[in-house]
Design an enzyme around this catalytic site. Structure first.
Site, PDB file in Angstrom:
ATOM      1  N   ASN A 164       1.061  -1.323   0.133  1.00  0.00           N
ATOM      2  CA  ASN A 164      -0.172   0.145  -0.094  1.00  0.00           C
ATOM      3  C   ASN A 164       0.487   1.083   0.063  1.00  0.00           C
ATOM      4  O   ASN A 164       2.020   1.234   0.475  1.00  0.00           O
ATOM      5  CB  ASN A 164      -0.862   0.250   1.309  1.00  0.00           C
ATOM      6  N   LYS A 213     -14.479   1.388  14.722  1.00  0.00           N
ATOM      7  CA  LYS A 213     -13.026   1.068  14.879  1.00  0.00           C
ATOM      8  C   LYS A 213     -12.546   0.642  15.819  1.00  0.00           C
ATOM      9  O   LYS A 213     -12.466   0.074  16.456  1.00  0.00           O
ATOM     10  CB  LYS A 213     -12.291   1.545  13.630  1.00  0.00           C
ATOM     11  N   LYS A 239     -11.816  -2.460  17.727  1.00  0.00           N
ATOM     12  CA  LYS A 239     -10.748  -2.866  17.821  1.00  0.00           C
ATOM     13  C   LYS A 239      -9.990  -3.311  19.024  1.00  0.00           C
ATOM     14  O   LYS A 239      -8.892  -3.341  19.794  1.00  0.00           O
ATOM     15  CB  LYS A 239      -9.781  -1.632  17.515  1.00  0.00           C
ATOM     16  N   PHE A 241      -4.599   3.865  14.574  1.00  0.00           N
ATOM     17  CA  PHE A 241      -5.365   4.732  14.143  1.00  0.00           C
ATOM     18  C   PHE A 241      -5.976   3.456  12.897  1.00  0.00           C
ATOM     19  O   PHE A 241      -6.343   2.935  13.179  1.00  0.00           O
ATOM     20  CB  PHE A 241      -3.545   4.870  12.723  1.00  0.00           C
ATOM     21  N   ASP A 288      -4.592  -6.074   4.984  1.00  0.00           N
ATOM     22  CA  ASP A 288      -5.576  -7.153   5.637  1.00  0.00           C
ATOM     23  C   ASP A 288      -5.294  -8.799   5.290  1.00  0.00           C
ATOM     24  O   ASP A 288      -5.733  -9.114   5.850  1.00  0.00           O
ATOM     25  CB  ASP A 288      -7.077  -6.450   5.352  1.00  0.00           C
TER      26      ASP A 288
HETATM   27  N1  CTP Z   1      -4.519  -3.072  11.520  1.00  0.00           N
HETATM   28  C1  CTP Z   1      -3.321  -4.506  12.416  1.00  0.00           C
HETATM   29  N2  CTP Z   1      -3.736  -5.377  12.218  1.00  0.00           N
HETATM   30  C2  CTP Z   1      -4.079  -5.466  10.956  1.00  0.00           C
HETATM   31  C3  CTP Z   1      -5.009  -4.379  10.463  1.00  0.00           C
HETATM   32  C4  CTP Z   1      -4.865  -3.179  11.167  1.00  0.00           C
HETATM   33  O1  CTP Z   1      -2.713  -3.519  13.642  1.00  0.00           O
HETATM   34  N3  CTP Z   1      -3.927  -6.459  10.096  1.00  0.00           N
HETATM   35  C5  CTP Z   1      -4.212  -1.498  12.485  1.00  0.00           C
HETATM   36  C6  CTP Z   1      -3.314  -0.636  12.269  1.00  0.00           C
HETATM   37  O2  CTP Z   1      -2.489  -0.055  12.874  1.00  0.00           O
HETATM   38  C7  CTP Z   1      -4.516   0.924  12.660  1.00  0.00           C
HETATM   39  C8  CTP Z   1      -5.352   0.203  12.871  1.00  0.00           C
HETATM   40  O3  CTP Z   1      -5.322  -1.188  13.181  1.00  0.00           O
HETATM   41  O4  CTP Z   1      -3.798   0.846  13.657  1.00  0.00           O
HETATM   42  C9  CTP Z   1      -7.068  -0.166  11.755  1.00  0.00           C
HETATM   43  O5  CTP Z   1      -6.089   0.097  10.404  1.00  0.00           O
HETATM   44  P1  CTP Z   1      -7.173   0.209   9.288  1.00  0.00           P
HETATM   45  O6  CTP Z   1      -6.275   0.249   8.447  1.00  0.00           O
HETATM   46  O7  CTP Z   1      -7.797   1.537   9.118  1.00  0.00           O
HETATM   47  O8  CTP Z   1      -7.866  -0.912   9.203  1.00  0.00           O
HETATM   48  P2  CTP Z   1      -9.018  -2.747   9.516  1.00  0.00           P
HETATM   49  O9  CTP Z   1      -9.052  -3.603  10.236  1.00  0.00           O
HETATM   50  O10 CTP Z   1      -8.058  -2.851   8.366  1.00  0.00           O
HETATM   51  O11 CTP Z   1     -10.306  -2.331   8.973  1.00  0.00           O
HETATM   52  P3  CTP Z   1     -10.616  -1.288   7.449  1.00  0.00           P
HETATM   53  O12 CTP Z   1      -9.635  -2.002   6.199  1.00  0.00           O
HETATM   54  O13 CTP Z   1     -12.324  -2.261   7.575  1.00  0.00           O
HETATM   55  O14 CTP Z   1     -10.683  -0.759   7.066  1.00  0.00           O
END
Ligand code: CTP
Length: 406
Positions: A214, A341, A345, A327, A282
């Protein structure tokens, strides 16, 4: 209580408001001067019914300010300059009246004007009758100012001058001095604290030459790690692949994939605070050992969900840091998605940012934040990622000071 070290070179602006406990402000001045801290005092009209400017001045060895409209005071030093010339503003004792005015933003005398105009940290040590302290107005006013970042030293419990018993007695001057000491040790205020920060993207291997990634640059996470270290924390930064140098004074672990990042975070625990800034993929795919060749049929990738590192740490029964910060990268409905979220989380604070096309947040040098905590939300206007990092770390410092004071 940790012993107070020298406060030489530090400057406190002490505001003394009206109340029977005002005489204890004199003892606080004595303790501060003993630690070589410069003290300049402002006494409100009500405060002067309990202590005289002369006695305060003698202890401070500096002039005392009393009147907003005194020409001499204003010509020598304007009220804005007066508040900015201090490292910390301390309100001792803080009456119910001044707490209410601070909550409402009233500026009708020198003390309240200074408090409204300052950009410096403010500490209040309330003292009042137990019924006043427990009145819903005072409870809500204290709550409002604390949420805005003011540090409170809660009153002690005991017999009161009015003959009643309960919380409301001014905290012992030694306890107030301890809180001042912790705040003024700039650059050392996170000494002894351990922090974990994740930063950057993750790369999920498709085959020996290709990966999923990304646009994250790691700039925000690296700035947070550097700012935590600058405040004295022992920081482990777990970074995905980025083109940034490792921040100084930080232990950096380099990882590629989400699974490696999860293992590195688990290995770095326990910590007092963990900031999850990485843009973790993800999903991953089962990597091919050999390069996927072009053929008549386009390849199909089957996604496997990656571990959610933040969620695992925030929900852990063992080794959960005292403060877990996530974040949220959103492209639409920022506030709604971010609020959901934070709950899903299980993190204490969530910093949401808009990463929609055109926002220039992901990969860019600036950020705009919607901060969500259990107490509510606030906007941090667009600024550099380094300034956002400093603001977050100041907030983290206050979190730990409050924990230590309560
Ligand atoms: N995060 C994490 N591990 C993952 C995915 C996300 O630790 N596998 C953490 C990121 O570092 C951030 C937070 O979760 O602090 C939110 O990440 P974000 O990408 O905004 O959300 P997602 O959990 O991926 O949800 P979505 O893609 O559905 O918005």
């Amino acid at each position: 209580m940790a012993p107070v070290t020298s406060l030489a070179g530090k400057r406190v602006l002490l505001i003394i408001t009206g109340g029977i406990a005002a005489y204890k402000a004199l003892e606080l001045i004595r303790l501060l001067r003993q630690s070589d801290c410069a003290v300049r005092a402002v006494i409100t009209a009500a405060g002067m019914k309990f202590v005289t400017p002369l006695s305060v001045q003698a202890l401070c060895e500096d002039r005392v300010y009393t009147d907003m409209f005194s020409l001499t005071d204003e010509s020598e030093m304007g009220h804005i300059q007066l508040s900015r010339s201090a490292d910390l503003i301390v309100v001792v004792p803080a009456s119910a009246d001044i707490v209410a005015k601070m909550a409402a933003g009233i500026a009708d005398d020198l003390a309240t004007t200074l408090l409204l105009a300052t950009d410096k940290p403010v500490l209040v040590a309330p003292a009042m009758n137990v019924r006043m302290w427990q009145h819903p107005s005072t409870v809500s006013n204290m709550d409002t100012i604390i949420r805005r970042g003011i540090i409170g030293v809660p009153p002690d419990e005991g017999p009161m001058a009015c003959g009643e018993f309960g919380p409301g007695r001014l905290a012992a001057p030694e306890r107030i001095l301890g809180a001042i000491d912790r705040i003024l040790k700039a650059g050392q205020d996170l000494v002894g604290r351990r922090a974990i920060v994740t930063s950057g993207p993750t790369h999920e291997t498709i085959d020996p030459v290709r990966y999923l990634a990304n646009r994250s640059s790691g700039r925000q996470g690296h700035a947070i790690a550097a700012a935590l270290a600058a405040h004295g924390a022992k920081v482990t930064l777990i970074s995905g692949p980025v083109s940034l140098a490792d921040p100084q004074g930080v232990t950096t672990t380099h990882v590629e994939s989400a699974e490696e990042m999860r293992d590195a975070v688990q290995a770095a625990l326990p910590a007092d605070v963990a900031v999850f800034c990485a843009a973790v993929a993800d999903w991953r795919v089962k990597p091919s050992k050999t390069k996927i060749k072009k053929s008549a049929v386009s390849p199909t990738l089957t996604f496997i969900e990656n571990p959610d590192i933040l969620l695992e740490v925030a929900h852990a029964e063992k080794n959960r840091p005292n403060l877990v910060i996530g974040f949220a990268a959103e492209t639409e409905l920022l506030a709604e998605h971010a609020a959901a979220k934070r709950v899903r989380k299980g993190c204490d604070w969530l910093l949401a940012n808009d990463v929609a096309p055109g926002s220039d947040t992901m990969g860019g040098s600036e950020n705009e934040i919607l901060l969500l905590t259990e107490e509510g939300s606030e906007m941090w206007p667009r600024t550099t990622k380094e300034a956002i990092a400093e603001r977050l770390v100041e907030r983290i410092v206050r979190f730990f000071i409050r924990r230590a004071c309560s």
